[in-house]
Design a protein around this motif. Sequence first.
Motif, PDB file in Angstrom:
ATOM      1  N   LYS A  54       2.705  -6.143   5.122  1.00 33.52           N
ATOM      2  CA  LYS A  54       4.016  -6.069   5.773  1.00 33.52           C
ATOM      3  C   LYS A  54       4.837  -4.873   5.303  1.00 33.52           C
ATOM      4  CE  LYS A  54       3.188 -10.074   7.703  1.00 33.52           C
ATOM      5  NZ  LYS A  54       2.775 -10.114   9.116  1.00 33.52           N
ATOM      6  N   ARG A  55       4.524  -4.381   4.111  1.00 28.20           N
ATOM      7  CA  ARG A  55       5.285  -3.309   3.494  1.00 28.20           C
ATOM      8  C   ARG A  55       4.437  -2.054   3.369  1.00 28.20           C
ATOM      9  NH1 ARG A  55       9.225  -4.564  -0.519  1.00 28.20           N
ATOM     10  NH2 ARG A  55       9.051  -2.399  -1.166  1.00 28.20           N
ATOM     11  N   LEU A  56       5.105  -0.908   3.288  1.00 32.70           N
ATOM     12  CA  LEU A  56       4.434   0.363   3.053  1.00 32.70           C
ATOM     13  C   LEU A  56       5.347   1.239   2.204  1.00 32.70           C
ATOM     14  CD1 LEU A  56       2.002   2.256   3.694  1.00 32.70           C
ATOM     15  CD2 LEU A  56       3.347   3.113   5.636  1.00 32.70           C
ATOM     16  N   HIS A  57       4.751   1.873   1.199  1.00 32.69           N
ATOM     17  CA  HIS A  57       5.461   2.802   0.321  1.00 32.69           C
ATOM     18  C   HIS A  57       4.996   4.213   0.668  1.00 32.69           C
ATOM     19  CE1 HIS A  57       7.301   4.419  -3.279  1.00 32.69           C
ATOM     20  NE2 HIS A  57       6.138   4.794  -3.782  1.00 32.69           N
ATOM     21  N   ILE A  58       5.920   5.037   1.163  1.00 29.48           N
ATOM     22  CA  ILE A  58       5.596   6.426   1.514  1.00 29.48           C
ATOM     23  C   ILE A  58       6.247   7.350   0.489  1.00 29.48           C
ATOM     24  CG2 ILE A  58       5.825   8.257   3.226  1.00 29.48           C
ATOM     25  CD1 ILE A  58       5.976   6.168   5.397  1.00 29.48           C
TER      26      ILE A  58
ATOM     27  N   PRO B 233       0.833  -1.207   0.000  1.00 28.23           N
ATOM     28  CA  PRO B 233       0.000   0.000   0.000  1.00 28.23           C
ATOM     29  C   PRO B 233       0.863   1.250   0.000  1.00 28.23           C
ATOM     30  CG  PRO B 233       0.008  -1.027   2.173  1.00 28.23           C
ATOM     31  CD  PRO B 233       0.735  -1.965   1.261  1.00 28.23           C
ATOM     32  N   ALA B 234       0.288   2.324  -0.516  1.00 34.11           N
ATOM     33  CA  ALA B 234       1.015   3.588  -0.624  1.00 34.11           C
ATOM     34  C   ALA B 234       0.331   4.672   0.198  1.00 34.11           C
ATOM     35  CB  ALA B 234       1.096   4.031  -2.078  1.00 34.11           C
ATOM     36  N   ILE B 235       1.161   5.472   0.837  1.00 32.42           N
ATOM     37  CA  ILE B 235       0.693   6.691   1.492  1.00 32.42           C
ATOM     38  C   ILE B 235       1.472   7.853   0.880  1.00 32.42           C
ATOM     39  CG2 ILE B 235       0.665   8.007   3.644  1.00 32.42           C
ATOM     40  CD1 ILE B 235       0.114   5.470   5.160  1.00 32.42           C
ATOM     41  N   ASP B 236       0.773   8.711   0.152  1.00 28.02           N
ATOM     42  CA  ASP B 236       1.386   9.895  -0.456  1.00 28.02           C
ATOM     43  C   ASP B 236       1.082  11.095   0.444  1.00 28.02           C
ATOM     44  OD1 ASP B 236       1.931   8.128  -2.449  1.00 28.02           O
ATOM     45  OD2 ASP B 236       0.722   9.108  -3.984  1.00 28.02           O
TER      46      ASP B 236
ATOM     47  N   VAL C 299       3.207  -5.153  -6.232  1.00 27.58           N
ATOM     48  CA  VAL C 299       2.339  -4.087  -6.721  1.00 27.58           C
ATOM     49  C   VAL C 299       2.118  -3.050  -5.627  1.00 27.58           C
ATOM     50  CG1 VAL C 299       0.255  -5.385  -6.107  1.00 27.58           C
ATOM     51  CG2 VAL C 299       0.098  -3.527  -7.779  1.00 27.58           C
ATOM     52  N   VAL C 300       2.155  -1.780  -6.023  1.00 27.05           N
ATOM     53  CA  VAL C 300       1.778  -0.664  -5.150  1.00 27.05           C
ATOM     54  C   VAL C 300       0.362  -0.237  -5.511  1.00 27.05           C
ATOM     55  CG1 VAL C 300       2.174   1.801  -4.739  1.00 27.05           C
ATOM     56  CG2 VAL C 300       4.090   0.212  -4.681  1.00 27.05           C
ATOM     57  N   PHE C 301      -0.435   0.020  -4.505  1.00 23.78           N
ATOM     58  CA  PHE C 301      -1.796   0.511  -4.733  1.00 23.78           C
ATOM     59  C   PHE C 301      -2.119   1.557  -3.676  1.00 23.78           C
ATOM     60  CE2 PHE C 301      -2.013  -2.905  -1.712  1.00 23.78           C
ATOM     61  CZ  PHE C 301      -2.962  -2.501  -0.782  1.00 23.78           C
TER      62      PHE C 301
ATOM     63  N   ASN D  91      13.252  -7.662  -9.439  1.00 21.90           N
ATOM     64  CA  ASN D  91      12.147  -7.504  -8.492  1.00 21.90           C
ATOM     65  C   ASN D  91      11.382  -6.236  -8.893  1.00 21.90           C
ATOM     66  OD1 ASN D  91      10.437  -7.844  -6.254  1.00 21.90           O
ATOM     67  ND2 ASN D  91      11.695  -6.460  -5.033  1.00 21.90           N
ATOM     68  N   LEU D  92      10.432  -6.418  -9.781  1.00 25.23           N
ATOM     69  CA  LEU D  92       9.669  -5.304 -10.343  1.00 25.23           C
ATOM     70  C   LEU D  92       8.433  -5.031  -9.500  1.00 25.23           C
ATOM     71  CD1 LEU D  92       9.141  -3.269 -12.663  1.00 25.23           C
ATOM     72  CD2 LEU D  92       7.887  -5.114 -13.829  1.00 25.23           C
ATOM     73  N   ILE D  93       8.267  -3.773  -9.138  1.00 23.29           N
ATOM     74  CA  ILE D  93       7.095  -3.330  -8.395  1.00 23.29           C
ATOM     75  C   ILE D  93       6.242  -2.493  -9.341  1.00 23.29           C
ATOM     76  CG2 ILE D  93       6.256  -2.112  -6.347  1.00 23.29           C
ATOM     77  CD1 ILE D  93       9.201  -2.393  -5.272  1.00 23.29           C
ATOM     78  N   ALA D  94       5.064  -2.996  -9.675  1.00 25.66           N
ATOM     79  CA  ALA D  94       4.148  -2.284 -10.568  1.00 25.66           C
ATOM     80  C   ALA D  94       3.402  -1.211  -9.789  1.00 25.66           C
ATOM     81  CB  ALA D  94       3.161  -3.269 -11.186  1.00 25.66           C
ATOM     82  N   SER D  95       3.192  -0.073 -10.438  1.00 28.28           N
ATOM     83  CA  SER D  95       2.509   1.033  -9.768  1.00 28.28           C
ATOM     84  C   SER D  95       1.703   1.840 -10.779  1.00 28.28           C
ATOM     85  CB  SER D  95       3.545   1.935  -9.081  1.00 28.28           C
ATOM     86  OG  SER D  95       2.938   3.092  -8.547  1.00 28.28           O
TER      87      SER D  95
END
Length: 241
Positions: free
Chosen positions: A46-50, A6-9, A219-221, A195-199
């Motif tokens: 488990k992961r977070l994209h900021i 998941p992403a937090i912008d 994947v990031v969402f 290790n490709l992360i789609a976004s």
Amino acid sequence: MIQLIPAIDIIDGKCVRLTKGNYSTKTVYCDDPVYMAKCFEDCGCKRLHIVDLDGAKARHIVNIKVLKDITDNTNLIIDFGGGIKTDDDIKNAFDNGASMVTVGSIAVTNNSIFENWLSKYGANRIILGADVRNGKIAINGWEKDSGIDLLAFLEHYINLGVKNVLCTDISKDGTLTGPAISLYKDIMSKFPDLNLIASGGVSCIDDILDLEKENIPAVVFGKSFYEGKIKLSELWDLQKE
């Protein structure tokens, strides 16, 4: 199992989403990023994209307190991006709890700095941000097109040891129109060990499952969750599979 990230912008310390990277399209979804991070953690992520969107625009980290607050209050593995331009910026991110950093623009504008970071911190802690518009890399909060071809850009850095790439199709980002699956298939075909992360563009759980069917590693969402198109219960069920 595809990894869910998941992403937090962040703008002004709040959770927001843009459409196609356009700051004028900002929608605020939550005033409390820590609460949102805990929601993702509670559903098994488990992961977070900021993403520090203020930082991306200012070209230096701005919302470091958000990173610190989330790392102090969750056990999430966090990758942090936006405004990382100098040695002090990357050190600041790691010192405040980031396990990894996503770096894009500096890999275009000053590749010697990026290569030094790759050597100093290791390929497992550096994610190359590849933000693409019409097949070319965009930089500085997507406000400028570099004219550099995506696949050539990736090949250069993969040859130098990059293992992790976050690729965002800007034309899809925030649109809820589905991810650019053909783009990611092309990347994986050329670089099968990446290790490709789609976004960008994820609108529902089925989009994530479609990426999984194509063996996209992660994947990031974001917006799909904030708009209620992906439910906490769906994330929990997918994490258990």
